[in-house]
Motif scaffolding. Structure first.
Motif, PDB file in Angstrom:
ATOM      1  N   MET A  25       0.622  -1.164   0.000  1.00 32.54           N
ATOM      2  CA  MET A  25       0.067   0.083  -0.129  1.00 32.54           C
ATOM      3  C   MET A  25       0.781   1.225   0.008  1.00 32.54           C
ATOM      4  N   SER A  26       2.209   1.059   0.446  1.00 27.46           N
ATOM      5  CA  SER A  26       2.982   2.247   0.387  1.00 27.46           C
ATOM      6  C   SER A  26       3.379   2.723  -0.765  1.00 27.46           C
ATOM      7  N   TRP A  27       3.195   1.961  -1.710  1.00 31.69           N
ATOM      8  CA  TRP A  27       3.648   1.942  -3.163  1.00 31.69           C
ATOM      9  C   TRP A  27       2.588   2.908  -3.978  1.00 31.69           C
ATOM     10  N   PHE A  28       1.241   2.998  -3.513  1.00 31.76           N
ATOM     11  CA  PHE A  28       0.212   3.454  -4.298  1.00 31.76           C
ATOM     12  C   PHE A  28      -0.211   4.923  -3.329  1.00 31.76           C
ATOM     13  N   PRO A  29      -0.479   5.975  -3.976  1.00 29.13           N
ATOM     14  CA  PRO A  29      -0.942   7.249  -3.333  1.00 29.13           C
ATOM     15  C   PRO A  29      -2.108   6.657  -2.855  1.00 29.13           C
ATOM     16  N   ASN A  30      -2.253   7.278  -1.558  1.00 33.48           N
ATOM     17  CA  ASN A  30      -3.460   7.551  -0.936  1.00 33.48           C
ATOM     18  C   ASN A  30      -4.129   6.073  -0.411  1.00 33.48           C
ATOM     19  N   ALA A  31      -3.370   4.947  -0.499  1.00 39.53           N
ATOM     20  CA  ALA A  31      -3.916   3.608  -0.282  1.00 39.53           C
ATOM     21  C   ALA A  31      -4.088   3.611   1.124  1.00 39.53           C
ATOM     22  N   ARG A  32      -2.854   4.104   1.983  1.00 38.80           N
ATOM     23  CA  ARG A  32      -3.234   3.887   3.226  1.00 38.80           C
ATOM     24  C   ARG A  32      -3.942   4.678   3.796  1.00 38.80           C
ATOM     25  N   GLU A  33      -4.578   5.680   3.450  1.00 38.74           N
ATOM     26  CA  GLU A  33      -5.559   6.667   3.932  1.00 38.74           C
ATOM     27  C   GLU A  33      -7.056   6.128   3.757  1.00 38.74           C
ATOM     28  N   SER A  34      -7.220   5.168   2.746  1.00 40.89           N
ATOM     29  CA  SER A  34      -8.506   4.310   2.749  1.00 40.89           C
ATOM     30  C   SER A  34      -9.209   3.704   3.810  1.00 40.89           C
ATOM     31  N   SER A  35     -10.126   3.494   4.003  1.00 43.59           N
ATOM     32  CA  SER A  35     -10.821   2.667   5.036  1.00 43.59           C
ATOM     33  C   SER A  35     -10.087   1.277   5.546  1.00 43.59           C
ATOM     34  N   ILE A  36      -9.919   0.619   4.416  1.00 44.02           N
ATOM     35  CA  ILE A  36      -9.215  -0.635   4.531  1.00 44.02           C
ATOM     36  C   ILE A  36      -7.638  -0.547   4.931  1.00 44.02           C
ATOM     37  N   GLY A  37      -7.153   0.464   4.411  1.00 42.67           N
ATOM     38  CA  GLY A  37      -5.643   0.864   4.674  1.00 42.67           C
ATOM     39  C   GLY A  37      -5.406   1.286   6.236  1.00 42.67           C
ATOM     40  N   GLN A  38      -6.392   1.983   6.648  1.00 41.49           N
ATOM     41  CA  GLN A  38      -6.382   2.466   8.148  1.00 41.49           C
ATOM     42  C   GLN A  38      -6.738   1.397   8.948  1.00 41.49           C
ATOM     43  N   MET A  39      -7.518   0.437   8.367  1.00 42.60           N
ATOM     44  CA  MET A  39      -7.784  -0.858   9.444  1.00 42.60           C
ATOM     45  C   MET A  39      -6.634  -1.877   9.425  1.00 42.60           C
ATOM     46  N   ILE A  40      -6.005  -1.791   8.341  1.00 38.26           N
ATOM     47  CA  ILE A  40      -4.679  -2.836   8.225  1.00 38.26           C
ATOM     48  C   ILE A  40      -3.642  -2.354   9.096  1.00 38.26           C
ATOM     49  N   GLY A  41      -3.572  -0.813   8.901  1.00 39.70           N
ATOM     50  CA  GLY A  41      -2.628  -0.143   9.679  1.00 39.70           C
ATOM     51  C   GLY A  41      -2.749  -0.330  11.144  1.00 39.70           C
ATOM     52  N   GLN A  42      -4.061  -0.253  11.585  1.00 40.67           N
ATOM     53  CA  GLN A  42      -4.442  -0.138  13.033  1.00 40.67           C
ATOM     54  C   GLN A  42      -4.033  -1.760  13.529  1.00 40.67           C
ATOM     55  N   LEU A  43      -3.919  -2.688  12.588  1.00 41.37           N
ATOM     56  CA  LEU A  43      -3.767  -3.973  13.072  1.00 41.37           C
ATOM     57  C   LEU A  43      -2.204  -4.458  12.980  1.00 41.37           C
ATOM     58  N   VAL A  44      -1.489  -3.524  11.795  1.00 39.88           N
ATOM     59  CA  VAL A  44      -0.140  -4.201  11.641  1.00 39.88           C
ATOM     60  C   VAL A  44       0.955  -3.143  12.246  1.00 39.88           C
ATOM     61  N   GLU A  45       0.583  -1.844  12.406  1.00 39.01           N
ATOM     62  CA  GLU A  45       1.658  -1.141  12.940  1.00 39.01           C
ATOM     63  C   GLU A  45       2.094  -1.224  14.393  1.00 39.01           C
ATOM     64  N   PRO A  46       1.297  -1.837  15.155  1.00 30.21           N
ATOM     65  CA  PRO A  46       1.591  -2.266  16.574  1.00 30.21           C
ATOM     66  C   PRO A  46       2.825  -3.226  16.637  1.00 30.21           C
ATOM     67  N   PHE A  47       2.695  -3.966  15.456  1.00 36.61           N
ATOM     68  CA  PHE A  47       3.584  -5.095  15.391  1.00 36.61           C
ATOM     69  C   PHE A  47       4.865  -4.796  14.857  1.00 36.61           C
ATOM     70  N   LEU A  48       4.977  -3.872  13.966  1.00 35.31           N
ATOM     71  CA  LEU A  48       5.922  -3.544  13.130  1.00 35.31           C
ATOM     72  C   LEU A  48       6.810  -2.151  14.043  1.00 35.31           C
ATOM     73  N   GLU A  49       6.179  -1.670  14.903  1.00 38.14           N
ATOM     74  CA  GLU A  49       6.759  -0.464  15.657  1.00 38.14           C
ATOM     75  C   GLU A  49       8.040  -1.210  16.457  1.00 38.14           C
ATOM     76  N   PRO A  50       8.056  -2.247  17.015  1.00 38.94           N
ATOM     77  CA  PRO A  50       9.292  -2.606  17.882  1.00 38.94           C
ATOM     78  C   PRO A  50      10.358  -3.111  16.756  1.00 38.94           C
ATOM     79  N   PHE A  51      10.187  -3.529  15.687  1.00 47.09           N
ATOM     80  CA  PHE A  51      11.165  -3.621  14.918  1.00 47.09           C
ATOM     81  C   PHE A  51      11.773  -2.510  14.001  1.00 47.09           C
ATOM     82  N   ARG A  52      10.873  -1.464  13.848  1.00 50.23           N
ATOM     83  CA  ARG A  52      11.318  -0.039  13.628  1.00 50.23           C
ATOM     84  C   ARG A  52      12.186   0.590  14.667  1.00 50.23           C
ATOM     85  N   LYS A  53      12.001   0.114  15.716  1.00 49.44           N
ATOM     86  CA  LYS A  53      12.805   1.063  16.818  1.00 49.44           C
ATOM     87  C   LYS A  53      14.313   0.272  16.625  1.00 49.44           C
TER      88      LYS A  53
END
Length: 83
Positions: A25-53
């Motif tokens: 979704m990061s490759w397509f403009p505004n894909a993460r701002e869609s309702s599906i993108g926001q839902m997936i982001g809420q589920l995936v971001e907490p898992f990715l955050e420790p790896f990004r740190k």
């Protein structure tokens, strides 16, 4: 017991696909701002955050999702070995 193991493996596989979809979704403009993108982001971001740190981005490339997917793969292998 094998039913529980199969269910856990299935859930981890689905979650891995969600991480991949979130990366794509990061490759397509505004894909993460869609309702599906926001839902997936809420589920995936907490898992990715420790790896990004732990893993800093290499220039413009963030390799932490790749490491997160590998961690999910190893978790699936561990569950398969236990059950």
């Amino acid at each position: 017991m094998s039913g529980i193991g199969s269910l856990l493996i299935l859930l981890l596989t689905i979650y891995s696909y969600m991480v991949i979809a979130y990366i794509l979704m990061s490759w397509f403009p505004n894909a993460r701002e869609s309702s599906i993108g926001q839902m997936i982001g809420q589920l995936v971001e907490p898992f990715l955050e420790p790896f990004r740190k732990i893993i800093p981005p290499l220039g413009m490339i963030d390799i932490s999702p790749i490491v997160a997917i590998l961690a999910l793969h190893f978790a699936r292998m561990g569950i398969a070995a236990i059950f």
